[in-house]
Design a protein around this motif. Structure first.
Motif, PDB file in Angstrom:
ATOM      1  N   HIS A   4       0.727  -1.063   0.134  1.00  0.00           N
ATOM      2  CA  HIS A   4       0.149  -0.046   0.123  1.00  0.00           C
ATOM      3  C   HIS A   4       0.890   1.382   0.098  1.00  0.00           C
ATOM      4  O   HIS A   4       0.606   2.390  -0.574  1.00  0.00           O
ATOM      5  N   GLN A   5       2.124   1.252   0.811  1.00  0.00           N
ATOM      6  CA  GLN A   5       2.901   2.280   0.840  1.00  0.00           C
ATOM      7  C   GLN A   5       3.311   2.672  -0.578  1.00  0.00           C
ATOM      8  O   GLN A   5       3.619   3.690  -0.960  1.00  0.00           O
ATOM      9  N   ILE A   6       3.971   1.583  -1.223  1.00  0.00           N
ATOM     10  CA  ILE A   6       4.365   1.767  -2.583  1.00  0.00           C
ATOM     11  C   ILE A   6       3.577   2.156  -3.582  1.00  0.00           C
ATOM     12  O   ILE A   6       3.797   2.939  -4.419  1.00  0.00           O
ATOM     13  N   GLU A   7       2.175   1.854  -3.507  1.00  0.00           N
ATOM     14  CA  GLU A   7       1.160   2.130  -4.197  1.00  0.00           C
ATOM     15  C   GLU A   7       0.918   3.488  -4.081  1.00  0.00           C
ATOM     16  O   GLU A   7       0.782   4.194  -4.815  1.00  0.00           O
ATOM     17  N   LEU A   8       0.914   4.089  -2.816  1.00  0.00           N
ATOM     18  CA  LEU A   8       0.824   5.445  -2.626  1.00  0.00           C
ATOM     19  C   LEU A   8       2.005   6.167  -3.137  1.00  0.00           C
ATOM     20  O   LEU A   8       1.643   7.664  -3.867  1.00  0.00           O
ATOM     21  N   GLU A   9       3.256   5.872  -2.896  1.00  0.00           N
ATOM     22  CA  GLU A   9       4.308   6.656  -3.673  1.00  0.00           C
ATOM     23  C   GLU A   9       4.119   6.660  -5.128  1.00  0.00           C
ATOM     24  O   GLU A   9       4.325   7.620  -5.721  1.00  0.00           O
ATOM     25  N   LEU A  10       3.744   5.456  -5.846  1.00  0.00           N
ATOM     26  CA  LEU A  10       3.619   5.295  -7.173  1.00  0.00           C
ATOM     27  C   LEU A  10       2.858   6.314  -7.739  1.00  0.00           C
ATOM     28  O   LEU A  10       2.696   7.172  -8.717  1.00  0.00           O
ATOM     29  N   GLN A  11       1.387   6.322  -7.017  1.00  0.00           N
ATOM     30  CA  GLN A  11       0.316   7.483  -7.144  1.00  0.00           C
ATOM     31  C   GLN A  11       0.886   8.798  -7.055  1.00  0.00           C
ATOM     32  O   GLN A  11       0.592   9.741  -7.899  1.00  0.00           O
ATOM     33  N   ASN A  12       1.662   9.056  -6.081  1.00  0.00           N
ATOM     34  CA  ASN A  12       2.290  10.480  -5.729  1.00  0.00           C
ATOM     35  C   ASN A  12       3.098  10.773  -6.951  1.00  0.00           C
ATOM     36  O   ASN A  12       2.824  11.808  -7.643  1.00  0.00           O
ATOM     37  N   LEU A  20       0.246  18.596 -17.562  1.00  0.00           N
ATOM     38  CA  LEU A  20      -0.810  19.378 -17.419  1.00  0.00           C
ATOM     39  C   LEU A  20      -0.275  21.002 -17.561  1.00  0.00           C
ATOM     40  O   LEU A  20      -0.790  21.646 -18.466  1.00  0.00           O
ATOM     41  N   ALA A  21       0.656  21.340 -16.808  1.00  0.00           N
ATOM     42  CA  ALA A  21       1.337  22.617 -16.824  1.00  0.00           C
ATOM     43  C   ALA A  21       1.913  22.873 -18.152  1.00  0.00           C
ATOM     44  O   ALA A  21       1.841  24.012 -18.809  1.00  0.00           O
ATOM     45  N   THR A  22       2.753  21.690 -18.864  1.00  0.00           N
ATOM     46  CA  THR A  22       3.407  22.140 -20.069  1.00  0.00           C
ATOM     47  C   THR A  22       2.266  22.205 -21.231  1.00  0.00           C
ATOM     48  O   THR A  22       2.407  22.941 -22.160  1.00  0.00           O
ATOM     49  N   SER A  23       1.342  21.427 -20.964  1.00  0.00           N
ATOM     50  CA  SER A  23       0.123  21.589 -21.982  1.00  0.00           C
ATOM     51  C   SER A  23      -0.582  22.940 -22.070  1.00  0.00           C
ATOM     52  O   SER A  23      -1.069  23.515 -22.886  1.00  0.00           O
ATOM     53  N   ARG A  62       2.211  13.834  -9.838  1.00  0.00           N
ATOM     54  CA  ARG A  62       3.279  14.953  -9.964  1.00  0.00           C
ATOM     55  C   ARG A  62       3.597  14.977 -11.708  1.00  0.00           C
ATOM     56  O   ARG A  62       3.666  16.012 -12.157  1.00  0.00           O
ATOM     57  N   SER A  63       3.796  13.845 -12.135  1.00  0.00           N
ATOM     58  CA  SER A  63       4.028  13.832 -13.626  1.00  0.00           C
ATOM     59  C   SER A  63       2.970  14.271 -14.445  1.00  0.00           C
ATOM     60  O   SER A  63       3.108  15.015 -15.523  1.00  0.00           O
ATOM     61  N   THR A  64       1.600  13.828 -13.837  1.00  0.00           N
ATOM     62  CA  THR A  64       0.190  14.533 -14.783  1.00  0.00           C
ATOM     63  C   THR A  64       0.392  15.919 -14.501  1.00  0.00           C
ATOM     64  O   THR A  64       0.006  16.704 -15.363  1.00  0.00           O
ATOM     65  N   GLU A  65       0.462  16.634 -13.364  1.00  0.00           N
ATOM     66  CA  GLU A  65       0.669  17.764 -12.947  1.00  0.00           C
ATOM     67  C   GLU A  65       1.492  18.560 -13.943  1.00  0.00           C
ATOM     68  O   GLU A  65       1.077  19.801 -14.405  1.00  0.00           O
TER      69      GLU A  65
END
Length: 593
Positions: free
Chosen positions: A68-76, A86-89, A80-83
Motif C-alpha cells: 500500500h505504501q509503494i502504491e501511494l508513492e507510485l500514485q504520488n 498538464l502545466a506543459t500543455s 506529479r507527472s500528470t501535473e
C-alpha cells in the motif's frame, strides 16, 4: 494429517494470483478486488492486539502495508507527472493562443472584452491590460457600428454566429480592415449573450482588391476612351476633308475662305484631344528608344520655366549613375510637362518643383501598386511639389479621364489620364502620394535600357508633297458613309477613278470581278463584320502584290496587327486631310510627290 481450514487473513497458495488474474482490467485492479483487499485489512486491524495473529497473518499484513505504501508513492509520482504534463500543455495552449495568426476576444453580454490574446492586442495597437473590460464599440469605426450591431442582434440565438468585415480604429488612430467571426459561448458561464470573436486582419487583401478593381476600372475606361477617340477621329476626318475641299474651290480672296480655314484649324487642334484619349486607352503607336535623361532634363528645364510661375523654383536631381529609360522620348517629355503644369496649378503662390531620378530593381516578390509590374530594371522618376495637395477622397480618381477639381473652363481632366496612359503603354507604373496641404509626389517607374543612351541620328524632314495628279482606279472601303464620301472626293481630285464599298464583304465582290484593274486598295482597319486586316488577307489570295493603304483611328492589337504592315502596305492615321492623304499615297506607290 487432518487438513486445517486457513486462518483469517491467510489465503491458499495461488488463490491471490487467481483473484488478481480474474480481478484486473488492462493491468489495473477492479473495484471489487480493491474492496476485498480493503475489507481484509480492516478485519485484521479490527483485532484489539496483533498478539493473536499467526506468523503467516502478520507477515501478510506487513506485506500488504508495504504494498500500500509503494502504491501511494507510485500514485504520488504519477500525480506529479500528470501535473507537470498538464502545466506543459497549458503553457503550450496559451502560447498558441497568444501567438495565433488571428486575434481572439471573449466578450460578455454587454460586449465588453473579458479576455484577449496578444495578437488581438497587437492588431488594435494596445496592451492586453488596456483591452480587458473595454467595450468593443470603442474600437469599431463609426461608419461600421450600426452594421455590426444590427448583424449581431439578428444572429442571437443562432449557434452558428455570424461574420462581417468592418474597420477597427487602432491605438494610433489608424483604421484596419478586420473580418470578425463571432460565435456564442455554449456553456453560458459569461451570460446568455457572451461570445467568442476571431479577428482576421484583411487590410492588405482589401488594398490589393481595391487596386485590382481600380485597374479593371481604368482598363474599362481606357477601352471606352479609345472607342470614343476612334469615332471622334472619323468625324474630324469628315470635317477636315470637307473644309479642305471647300477651301480648294474658293478663291483666296473670298471672305468665306478665312472661316473655312478656321474650321480646318479647329479640327486639327481637336485631333490632339483624340490623341490624348488614345494615349490613355493605350492605343497610340509609340516609338520607344534609349533616352539620355540628362539631355532631356536640360531641354525640359527651358520649356518648363516658361510654363511655371516666376516664384516657382524648378530643380532636377538626377543620381550620378542613373540609367536611361527605354521610352518614346516625345511622350516622356509630354508626361513630364503635364506633371509640371499640374504642379503649377497646385501652387498658386509659388513653391518648389523637384524632379528626381534614380535606378531601382523590381523583384518577382515585390508588391505592385495598381497594375502588375514585370520584374526587372527600372528608372524611377519622382515629381514632387509643395502645393496644396490632393484630398484623400480625390486621389483614387486623379487618373480618370475628364475628372478634374478645377473650375469650369480651366481644365479638361485629360492631363493626368494622358500621363497614366503613356506610362502604362510604356510598360511602367505610376503612383501618387499626397496629403491636403502637404504637397504631392508622383512616382513613375519606366523600363531601363540595358545599353547607355545614344542620341538618335537627326533626319531630314520629309519633303512637302507638291500638287500632282495620279491615275488609275482605286477601291475605297469605309463603313462610315460621311467619311467614305469625303475621301472619295479627295481621291477623285487627285486624279483617281474610285469604286467604293461600305463593307469588307462587298469590297471582296467588287475586287474579285477584276483584281488587276485596281492600282491599290484604301480600307478602314476597324469595320463591323469583316475588318480591314481580314479583307487584306482575302485580297492577297487573289493578288499577292496588291498595294494597300490602311486607314485607322488607333493602332493596337487586332485593329492593325503588325502582320498587316508588310511591304506594299502603308498606314494612314485619322483624321487626315488632303496633304496627309497625298503623302501617304506617294509613299505607297513609291513615287516622288
Amino acid at each position: 494429517m487432518k487438513h486445517q481450514p486457513p486462518s483469517p487473513g491467510v489465503h491458499r497458495a495461488g488463490e491471490s494470483d487467481r483473484e488478481e488474474g480474474a480481478a484486473t482490467f488492462d493491468g489495473e485492479p477492479t473495484l471489487l478486488h480493491r474492496a476485498k483487499d480493503v475489507a481484509r485489512r480492516r478485519a485484521l486491524l479490527a483485532r484489539p492486539t496483533l498478539e493473536g495473529l499467526s506468523r503467516e497473518a502478520a507477515e501478510e499484513l506487513l506485506h500488504d502495508l508495504q504494498v500500500h505504501q509503494i502504491e501511494l508513492e507510485l500514485q504520488n509520482t504519477q500525480l506529479r507527472s500528470t501535473e507537470q504534463a498538464l502545466a506543459t500543455s497549458r503553457e503550450r495552449y496559451f502560447r498558441l493562443y497568444d501567438l495565433a495568426p488571428v486575434g481572439y476576444l471573449t466578450l460578455d453580454g454587454d460586449d465588453r472584452i473579458v479576455e484577449a490574446n496578444l495578437t488581438a492586442a497587437a492588431l488594435l495597437g494596445l496592451d492586453r491590460a488596456t483591452l480587458v473590460q473595454a467595450p468593443l464599440a470603442r474600437f469599431i469605426a463609426a461608419v461600421d457600428q450600426d452594421r455590426y450591431y444590427l448583424t449581431r442582434r439578428g444572429s442571437r440565438g443562432q449557434p452558428a454566429g455570424f461574420s462581417c468585415d468592418l474597420r477597427l480604429t487602432t491605438g494610433d488612430e489608424q483604421l484596419r480592415w478586420i473580418r470578425i467571426d463571432v460565435r456564442p459561448v455554449p456553456d453560458g458561464t459569461l451570460g446568455d449573450a457572451a461570445c467568442w470573436a476571431t479577428l482576421t486582419d484583411i487590410t492588405e487583401s482589401r488594398r490589393l482588391g481595391d487596386e485590382v478593381e481600380h485597374a479593371r476600372k481604368m482598363a474599362a475606361i481606357g477601352t471606352l476612351a479609345s472607342g470614343v477617340a476612334h469615332e471622334f477621329n472619323n468625324m474630324l476626318a469628315v470635317i477636315l476633308g470637307h473644309a479642305e475641299l471647300v477651301a480648294a474651290a474658293l478663291p483666296p480672296t473670298d471672305p468665306i475662305a478665312s472661316d473655312i480655314a478656321a474650321i480646318a484649324t479647329a479640327a486639327r487642334r481637336s485631333r490632339d484631344v483624340a490623341r490624348q484619349l488614345l494615349a490613355f486607352g493605350r492605343r497610340q503607336a509609340l516609338s520607344p528608344m534609349t533616352v539620355d535623361l540628362r539631355a532631356t532634363a536640360r531641354d525640359l528645364e527651358r520649356i518648363m520655366q516658361t510654363q511655371l510661375r516666376p516664384d516657382t523654383e524648378l530643380r532636377f536631381e538626377l543620381a550620378d549613375l542613373v540609367g536611361s529609360p527605354f521610352v518614346d522620348p516625345a511622350q516622356l517629355e509630354h508626361l513630364l510637362v503635364n506633371l509640371a503644369i499640374n504642379a503649377r496649378d497646385a501652387m498658386p503662390e509659388g513653391g518648389e518643383l523637384v524632379i528626381r531620378a534614380d535606378d531601382v530593381e523590381v523583384g518577382a516578390g515585390d508588391r505592385a501598386r495598381g497594375e502588375p509590374l514585370a520584374p526587372g530594371a527600372y528608372v524611377r522618376l519622382r515629381v514632387t511639389d509643395t502645393g496644396c495637395g490632393i484630398p484623400a477622397d480625390v486621389v483614387a480618381h486623379v487618373f480618370e479621364p475628364f475628372f478634374t477639381t478645377k473650375p469650369f473652363g480651366q481644365g479638361t481632366g485629360l492631363g493626368l489620364a494622358l500621363v497614366h496612359g503613356i506610362v502604362a503603354q510604356s510598360g511602367g507604373r505610376i503612383d501618387v502620394e499626397s496629403q491636403a496641404g502637404r504637397g504631392t509626389t508622383f512616382t513613375i517607374l519606366l523600363p531601363r535600357a540595358p545599353a547607355p543612351a545614344s542620341s538618335p541620328t537627326p533626319s531630314l524632314p520629309a519633303p512637302e508633297p507638291v500638287a500632282r495628279r495620279f491615275s488609275g482606279r482605286v477601291l475605297l472601303v469605309e463603313d462610315e458613309h460621311l467619311l467614305r464620301g469625303v475621301v472619295r472626293r479627295m481621291l477623285s481630285r487627285l486624279g483617281f477613278e474610285v469604286d467604293d464599298a461600305p463593307s469588307g464583304a462587298q469590297a471582296l465582290v467588287l475586287f474579285s470581278a477584276d483584281p488587276d484593274r485596281y492600282r491599290f486598295v484604301a480600307t478602314d482597319v476597324s469595320m463591323p463584320g469583316m475588318d480591314g486586316p481580314t479583307l487584306v488577307r482575302h485580297l492577297a489570295e487573289r493578288r499577292p502584290q496588291l498595294k494597300v493603304l490602311l486607314m485607322t483611328g488607333y493602332l493596337e492589337g487586332s485593329e492593325a496587327p503588325e502582320a498587316s504592315l508588310d511591304r506594299g502596305h502603308h498606314l494612314l492615321r485619322k483624321p487626315f486631310g488632303a496633304h496627309e492623304l497625298t503623302t501617304a499615297i506617294a509613299k505607297l506607290l513609291s513615287v516622288e510627290a
